[in-house]
Motif scaffolding. Structure first.
Motif, PDB file in Angstrom:
ATOM      1  N   ILE A  26       2.861 -19.206   5.425  1.00 22.28           N
ATOM      2  CA  ILE A  26       2.289 -19.777   6.586  1.00 22.28           C
ATOM      3  C   ILE A  26       2.192 -18.831   7.699  1.00 22.28           C
ATOM      4  O   ILE A  26       1.238 -18.722   8.349  1.00 22.28           O
ATOM      5  N   HIS A  27       3.270 -17.974   7.572  1.00 26.72           N
ATOM      6  CA  HIS A  27       3.137 -16.791   8.666  1.00 26.72           C
ATOM      7  C   HIS A  27       1.965 -15.702   8.502  1.00 26.72           C
ATOM      8  O   HIS A  27       1.351 -15.441   9.417  1.00 26.72           O
ATOM      9  N   LYS A  28       1.664 -15.677   7.102  1.00 29.46           N
ATOM     10  CA  LYS A  28       0.754 -14.391   6.756  1.00 29.46           C
ATOM     11  C   LYS A  28      -0.813 -15.105   6.908  1.00 29.46           C
ATOM     12  O   LYS A  28      -1.750 -14.347   7.299  1.00 29.46           O
ATOM     13  N   TRP A  29      -0.793 -16.228   6.711  1.00 31.99           N
ATOM     14  CA  TRP A  29      -2.375 -16.941   6.503  1.00 31.99           C
ATOM     15  C   TRP A  29      -2.674 -18.108   7.415  1.00 31.99           C
ATOM     16  O   TRP A  29      -3.603 -18.805   7.336  1.00 31.99           O
ATOM     17  N   GLY A  30      -1.418 -18.587   8.133  1.00 33.27           N
ATOM     18  CA  GLY A  30      -1.747 -19.767   8.759  1.00 33.27           C
ATOM     19  C   GLY A  30      -1.662 -21.035   7.935  1.00 33.27           C
ATOM     20  O   GLY A  30      -1.562 -21.048   6.804  1.00 33.27           O
ATOM     21  N   SER A  31      -1.920 -22.124   8.664  1.00 29.28           N
ATOM     22  CA  SER A  31      -1.472 -23.243   8.042  1.00 29.28           C
ATOM     23  C   SER A  31      -2.523 -24.063   6.969  1.00 29.28           C
ATOM     24  O   SER A  31      -2.317 -24.474   5.838  1.00 29.28           O
ATOM     25  N   VAL A  32      -3.727 -23.532   7.055  1.00 31.69           N
ATOM     26  CA  VAL A  32      -4.849 -23.936   6.040  1.00 31.69           C
ATOM     27  C   VAL A  32      -4.625 -23.153   4.842  1.00 31.69           C
ATOM     28  O   VAL A  32      -4.407 -23.495   3.621  1.00 31.69           O
ATOM     29  N   LEU A  33      -4.959 -21.698   4.920  1.00 33.61           N
ATOM     30  CA  LEU A  33      -4.795 -20.886   3.959  1.00 33.61           C
ATOM     31  C   LEU A  33      -3.524 -20.756   3.170  1.00 33.61           C
ATOM     32  O   LEU A  33      -3.310 -20.481   2.239  1.00 33.61           O
ATOM     33  N   GLY A  34      -2.409 -20.756   4.240  1.00 33.85           N
ATOM     34  CA  GLY A  34      -1.135 -20.490   3.844  1.00 33.85           C
ATOM     35  C   GLY A  34      -0.542 -22.177   2.801  1.00 33.85           C
ATOM     36  O   GLY A  34       0.168 -21.921   1.934  1.00 33.85           O
ATOM     37  N   GLY A  35      -1.123 -22.963   3.628  1.00 34.85           N
ATOM     38  CA  GLY A  35      -0.920 -24.309   2.895  1.00 34.85           C
ATOM     39  C   GLY A  35      -1.539 -24.315   1.486  1.00 34.85           C
ATOM     40  O   GLY A  35      -1.164 -24.807   0.539  1.00 34.85           O
ATOM     41  N   ALA A  36      -2.873 -23.667   1.469  1.00 38.19           N
ATOM     42  CA  ALA A  36      -3.651 -23.711   0.131  1.00 38.19           C
ATOM     43  C   ALA A  36      -2.656 -22.744  -1.006  1.00 38.19           C
ATOM     44  O   ALA A  36      -2.647 -23.266  -2.277  1.00 38.19           O
ATOM     45  N   PHE A  37      -2.084 -21.663  -0.642  1.00 39.99           N
ATOM     46  CA  PHE A  37      -1.335 -21.009  -1.246  1.00 39.99           C
ATOM     47  C   PHE A  37      -0.163 -21.892  -1.807  1.00 39.99           C
ATOM     48  O   PHE A  37       0.279 -21.798  -2.910  1.00 39.99           O
ATOM     49  N   ASN A  38       0.393 -22.417  -0.828  1.00 34.30           N
ATOM     50  CA  ASN A  38       1.633 -23.327  -0.979  1.00 34.30           C
ATOM     51  C   ASN A  38       1.239 -24.317  -1.936  1.00 34.30           C
ATOM     52  O   ASN A  38       2.317 -24.633  -2.991  1.00 34.30           O
ATOM     53  N   PHE A  39       0.237 -24.971  -2.173  1.00 31.07           N
ATOM     54  CA  PHE A  39      -0.152 -25.946  -2.971  1.00 31.07           C
ATOM     55  C   PHE A  39      -0.093 -25.171  -4.508  1.00 31.07           C
ATOM     56  O   PHE A  39       0.350 -25.904  -5.192  1.00 31.07           O
ATOM     57  N   ILE A  40      -0.815 -24.234  -4.409  1.00 32.18           N
ATOM     58  CA  ILE A  40      -0.782 -23.501  -5.716  1.00 32.18           C
ATOM     59  C   ILE A  40       0.583 -23.225  -6.184  1.00 32.18           C
ATOM     60  O   ILE A  40       1.060 -23.382  -7.490  1.00 32.18           O
ATOM     61  N   ASP A  41       1.300 -22.590  -5.333  1.00 31.28           N
ATOM     62  CA  ASP A  41       2.833 -22.104  -5.829  1.00 31.28           C
ATOM     63  C   ASP A  41       3.753 -23.272  -6.218  1.00 31.28           C
ATOM     64  O   ASP A  41       3.961 -23.425  -7.236  1.00 31.28           O
ATOM     65  N   GLN A  42       3.491 -24.403  -5.459  1.00 36.87           N
ATOM     66  CA  GLN A  42       4.435 -25.454  -5.727  1.00 36.87           C
ATOM     67  C   GLN A  42       3.881 -26.278  -6.701  1.00 36.87           C
ATOM     68  O   GLN A  42       4.723 -26.659  -7.569  1.00 36.87           O
ATOM     69  N   ASN A  43       2.752 -26.709  -6.602  1.00 34.66           N
ATOM     70  CA  ASN A  43       2.050 -27.680  -7.691  1.00 34.66           C
ATOM     71  C   ASN A  43       1.685 -27.170  -9.093  1.00 34.66           C
ATOM     72  O   ASN A  43       1.671 -27.951 -10.049  1.00 34.66           O
ATOM     73  N   LEU A  44       1.266 -25.994  -8.847  1.00 33.01           N
ATOM     74  CA  LEU A  44       0.762 -25.349 -10.321  1.00 33.01           C
ATOM     75  C   LEU A  44       1.893 -24.216 -10.899  1.00 33.01           C
ATOM     76  O   LEU A  44       2.106 -24.373 -12.145  1.00 33.01           O
ATOM     77  N   PHE A  45       2.594 -23.785 -10.141  1.00 32.35           N
ATOM     78  CA  PHE A  45       3.783 -22.908 -10.698  1.00 32.35           C
ATOM     79  C   PHE A  45       4.884 -23.251 -10.333  1.00 32.35           C
ATOM     80  O   PHE A  45       6.117 -22.482 -11.012  1.00 32.35           O
ATOM     81  N   GLY A  46       5.127 -24.608  -9.722  1.00 27.36           N
ATOM     82  CA  GLY A  46       6.628 -25.140  -9.604  1.00 27.36           C
ATOM     83  C   GLY A  46       7.635 -24.184  -9.056  1.00 27.36           C
ATOM     84  O   GLY A  46       8.611 -23.946  -9.054  1.00 27.36           O
TER      85      GLY A  46
END
Length: 551
Positions: free
Chosen positions: A394-414
């Motif tokens: 979130i700090h690096k990319w903001g709520s939209v792009l950071g949120g997209a990364f977190n979706f991939i990290d949490q939902n796809l990679f656990g």
């Protein structure tokens, strides 16, 4: 000075979820072993729960381990979460609801409860006292008791009856007391002032990234029953914040036609003109939020800093004679925006480690390295490891792009994506200068949805004895006017959510820095965000500060 003292096996500083869970577990283990462990909890608030403020959606995992029969015992978990609504706010009137399929799984709250954490702590205190724990509210732990060998031996409570100049008041001065313990658990919550001292003294953060923080501002409302949906959880990202000034919000529907609404502003924000309080006030006018609050009555207000650095920022938690637990260490899982369950579990692990040592004949004062080992084998560590990238993204990319990364990290990679993002710049160092920043024109409060600071502080029931030393200490009293004012337009005027700091102009044009310490709600934001790191928050006289009901 010769002080009176009391001796215990374990002294616990702070009657929050971590400290109370630790105290309860110590007594449970003692009872199971047919032995006795004397436990004291010291709490600076006027009562247990007076200084407790959290959202709060509560995950009952640790509570179920501590008291499997918590429902029969009457724990105040009355509102299970029924639905999560998550919105991306695109502006003051626009919003887009995020489909459930695109939400990081850590943000789903099935099986959790909407609660008042203050009321849960009051209940935990009752369980602790039933088990034989001694709880002393209204006594502030002022400094650690450290012997000549660098071993923590307990704490010293603050003196009572000291005037503004530091002199004893006639007839009412009472020196602080030593509470000595074989082991001391520091569970002060976010940016605990003794925890801060211990981290510095013992270099506990030498191997960690800088700790990161947010400020959470919260109100409790009673709303129109027609607009109330018990069990509804609403989160938002985006407006009124942005990539350089990140954060998010919450609105939770409790029982009794009550909702809690709040804004979390990341203290990595860069614009010195930003006021978290005023951002919160205008946020409530957004149609997504206004639809629930309009026509309602505001019942209470409060603010508290949040420790959110996660695994990468965890200090070493052990030192000779004691442990840091809960948010004093930083065990909050920011990917879930939850820290009560992890704080409780960290306290329970600490209690089990100490109990094992005492049962083995330990006389106290050792460094309990077994705690770190137990912590790394626990589900708390597993959770924090899985969310280690959430905040940095979130700090690096903001709520939209950071949120997209977190979706991939949490939902796809656990949470096990094969690299770790780092966030090594402290929050206070993120501010741009006033010359580099744009002033923010905040609308005047309407007295219906938005309000001013002083009327808000009134609802926090904050009170301090006026004739006592100011508990907000300036290392250099010249810095606010000589340095922070020309460079940053003295941001303390705005980052404080209680109107504690003012720049006052005299008739001749001279400016001075005024500290209205009586207003302080103990959020600790000033201690964290001051760009010169010139402000140190210390505990005022016991019972001072807010008195939060149902927060």
């Amino acid at each position: 000075m010769e002080r009176e003292y009391m001796e215990f096996d374990v002294v616990v500083v702070g009657a929050g979820p971590a400290g109370l869970a630790a105290a309860c577990r110590l007594k449970q283990r003692a009872a199971d072993a047919g032995q006795d462990i004397s436990v004291c909890v010291v709490e600076k608030g006027s009562e247990v729960g007076a200084h407790i403020l959290s959202g709060a959606v509560f995950e009952p995992r640790a509570l179920s381990e501590l008291f499997p029969d918590w429902q029969a015992l009457g724990a105040p978990l009355e509102t299970p979460v029924l639905r999560d609504d998550i919105y991306l706010l695109k502006g003051p009137d626009a919003a887009r609801k995020v489909p459930d399929a695109l939400v990081p799984k850590t943000m789903h709250n099935q099986g959790n409860y909407i609660i008042s954490l203050g009321n849960l702590c009051r209940w935990l205190a009752q369980q602790a006292e039933n088990l034989g724990v001694e709880i002393y509210p209204g006594f502030a732990a002022q400094e650690p008791l450290i012997d000549d060998n660098g071993v923590v031996r307990g704490i010293i409570t603050g003196d009572l009856g000291i005037d503004r100049e530091g002199n004893p008041k006639d007839g009412i001065y009472t020196p602080g007391m030593e509470l000595r313990g074989k082991y001391t658990l520091f569970a002060e919550g976010c940016r605990g002032h003794i925890g801060k001292q211990l981290i510095q003294r013992f270099q506990l953060n030498a191997q960690a990234d800088p700790q990161h923080y947010a400020i959470g501002i919260k109100e409790l409302w009673e709303v129109d029953p027609a607009k109330h949906e018990q069990g509804l959880v609403v989160h938002t990202a985006g407006w009124p914040l942005d990539k350089e000034n990140p954060g998010g919000s919450f609105l939770y529907h409790l029982e009794n036609n009550q909702v809690v609404v709040g804004l979390i502003v990341d203290l990595s924000y860069s614009n010195p003109y930003l006021s978290p309080f005023d951002e919160f006030q205008r946020y409530k006018h957004h149609p997504v939020i206004r639809q629930y609050l309009e026509g309602g009555t505001r019942l209470s207000y409060g603010a508290r800093a949040i420790t959110k650095g996660g695994l990468n920022s965890l200090p070493k938690m052990t030192f000779k004679g004691g442990l840091l637990i809960g948010c004093d260490a930083g065990t909050l899982n920011f990917a879930k925006i939850k820290g009560s369950h992890t704080a409780m579990k960290s306290g329970m692990l600490a209690a089990e480690t100490i109990a094992d040592a005492l049962f083995a004949g330990d006389e106290g004062g050792a460094e309990l390295s077994a705690y770190e080992q137990a912590f790394k084998k626990s589900w708390v560590y597993e959770e924090l490891y899985g969310s280690r990238n959430f905040g940095p993204a979130i700090h690096k990319w903001g709520s939209v792009l950071g949120g997209a990364f977190n979706f991939i990290d949490q939902n796809l990679f656990g949470g096990k994506i094969p690299f770790t993002l780092r966030d090594t710049r402290p929050d206070y160092a993120q501010l741009k200068t006033a010359a580099q920043s744009q002033k923010i024109d905040y609308p005047k409060p309407d007295g219906k949805l938005s309000f001013d600071k002083l009327s808000s502080v009134f609802l926090s029931n904050t009170n301090h004895e006026e004739d006592q030393p100011i508990h907000l200490k300036l290392s250099d009293p010249n810095i606010p006017i000589a340095q922070n004012l020309p460079k940053y337009d003295e941001p303390a005027q705005r980052y404080c959510p209680a109107g504690v700091y003012e720049v006052v102009t005299a008739d001749d044009g001279a400016k001075r820095f005024q500290i209205n310490a009586q207003n302080c709600v103990h959020c600790k934001t000033c201690d964290i965000k001051d760009p010169a790191q010139n402000i140190t928050w210390v505990a005022p006289e016991g019972t001072g500060g807010p008195n939060y009901p149902n927060m």
